[in-house]
Structures are given as C-alpha cells and as structure tokens.
Design an enzyme around this catalytic site. Structure first.
Site, PDB file in Angstrom:
ATOM      1  N   ARG A 102       0.810  -1.219   0.000  1.00 55.09           N
ATOM      2  CA  ARG A 102       0.000   0.000   0.000  1.00 55.09           C
ATOM      3  C   ARG A 102       0.845   1.271   0.000  1.00 55.09           C
ATOM      4  O   ARG A 102       0.309   2.374   0.020  1.00 55.09           O
ATOM      5  CB  ARG A 102      -0.970  -0.009   1.184  1.00 55.09           C
ATOM      6  CG  ARG A 102      -2.062  -1.074   1.000  1.00 55.09           C
ATOM      7  CD  ARG A 102      -3.225  -1.006   1.983  1.00 55.09           C
ATOM      8  NE  ARG A 102      -3.115  -0.070   3.058  1.00 55.09           N
ATOM      9  CZ  ARG A 102      -2.900  -0.372   4.345  1.00 55.09           C
ATOM     10  NH1 ARG A 102      -2.758  -1.627   4.706  1.00 55.09           N
ATOM     11  NH2 ARG A 102      -2.841   0.567   5.253  1.00 55.09           N
ATOM     12  N   ASN A 103       2.175   1.121  -0.037  1.00 51.78           N
ATOM     13  CA  ASN A 103       3.025   2.306  -0.139  1.00 51.78           C
ATOM     14  C   ASN A 103       2.857   2.868  -1.548  1.00 51.78           C
ATOM     15  O   ASN A 103       2.893   2.130  -2.527  1.00 51.78           O
ATOM     16  CB  ASN A 103       4.487   1.950   0.142  1.00 51.78           C
ATOM     17  CG  ASN A 103       5.354   3.177   0.271  1.00 51.78           C
ATOM     18  OD1 ASN A 103       5.482   3.960  -0.661  1.00 51.78           O
ATOM     19  ND2 ASN A 103       5.958   3.347   1.432  1.00 51.78           N
ATOM     20  N   LEU A 104       2.717   4.174  -1.645  1.00 54.40           N
ATOM     21  CA  LEU A 104       2.444   4.808  -2.935  1.00 54.40           C
ATOM     22  C   LEU A 104       3.690   5.200  -3.721  1.00 54.40           C
ATOM     23  O   LEU A 104       3.564   5.726  -4.835  1.00 54.40           O
ATOM     24  CB  LEU A 104       1.578   6.057  -2.721  1.00 54.40           C
ATOM     25  CG  LEU A 104       0.154   5.801  -2.245  1.00 54.40           C
ATOM     26  CD1 LEU A 104      -0.554   7.115  -1.960  1.00 54.40           C
ATOM     27  CD2 LEU A 104      -0.614   4.985  -3.269  1.00 54.40           C
TER      28      LEU A 104
END
Length: 166
Positions: free
Chosen positions: A41-43
């Site tokens: 979920r890290n962008l």
C-alpha cells in the site's frame, strides 16, 4: 522487545545518479522483499509509474528504472533498534546514520536530495546538514500517512521529475 537491525540491502546508485531519494529505514515489508518501498500500500512506486508513464512490476525493473532515470535511493539510517513488528518511524531508536560524506565523494553527480518524510530529513540534517547539497522534504508515501490524498502526493513528487529534466 526491541531488535537491533542493520540495513538489509545496498543503496541503488551509480555514476549516472543525479538525485538521491532518502527514506528513514526499511519497513518490515521492505525487509521481507529486500527492496525499497515494498509495502503493497506504499504509494512510492505507483507515483513513479504515474509520473514517468511506466509499469514496474519486479524489483529488478524498479532498480533499472531508477538508475536509468538518474535516481539514487538509500536511507538515512544504516542501523537502529525498533520494537518487533512495528515499522513506524516513531518506533526507531538508537539511530546510526549512513556515511553520507563518503557516499557523496563516491557519487559526486548527485545534486539534490529528496526526503520521503520528516524522520529521514531530521536525521540527515542533524549529522550532515553541513554538506552543501540542496534538499527537499516530500510527503511520506507510507500507508500510515493517509492525511494527504494521492493526487497531492503526486504533485509534490513531480519535483523529482522536474529536477531530473534540468
């Protein structure tokens, strides 16, 4: 119980590198995947894909992309302790920075540092603020920092692309 940890992988850098992207220290997911910004979920990587109009699926593709663009990647801290199971920057203790003086002597083409959060910036400036390399703090791409919308983060990260195009 606190664990003492050494940074698990090398910097991504070569003689073509023009900018350095600095995080604080790898998350638990990054340790597992042996790569930068590996939490699903890290962008960070989705933002890079959007800005540069690429698709990056594997760590090898991400590494090649970064080097071809002139992007170096590393972390402010080379070792520290943290409570097991908690990647939060607020959980980092006994911080020992990487050796940036040696790093910049070896890679003199780096002309700007982008921090991916406050902890990375604070540590770097505490120990290496005397080095004459311009810096910019960007918002964290971590899923823990949800206060800023993705579109706003993309706008900030566009500075990396603009710096590389100069």
């Amino acid at each position: 119980m606190a664990e003492i940890l050494e940074h698990p992988f090398d910097a991504i850098v070569d003689e073509r590198s023009k900018v350095l992207i600095l995080g604080s220290f790898p998350s638990l997911k990054s340790f597992e995947q042996n790569f930068y910004y590996a939490h699903p979920r890290n962008l960070f990587w989705p933002i890079m894909e959007e800005l540069f109009k690429v698709t990056l699926e594997t760590n090898a593709e991400k590494r090649t992309f970064a080097l071809e663009q002139g992007i170096a990647m590393w972390d402010t801290y080379g070792s520290l302790s943290r409570e097991a199971g908690n990647s939060s920057d607020s959980n980092l203790k006994d911080l020992k920075p990487n050796d940036f003086e040696a790093f910049f002597k070896h890679y003199p083409n780096i002309r700007h540092i982008f921090f991916t959060g406050r902890k990375a910036e604070q540590g770097y400036k505490k120990y290496f603020g005397h080095l004459e390399i311009p810096t910019t703090r960007l918002p964290s791409t971590s899923p823990a920092y949800a206060a800023m919308k993705r579109e706003e983060k993309v706008r900030h990260y566009r500075l990396i692309k603009e710096m590389l195009e100069k």
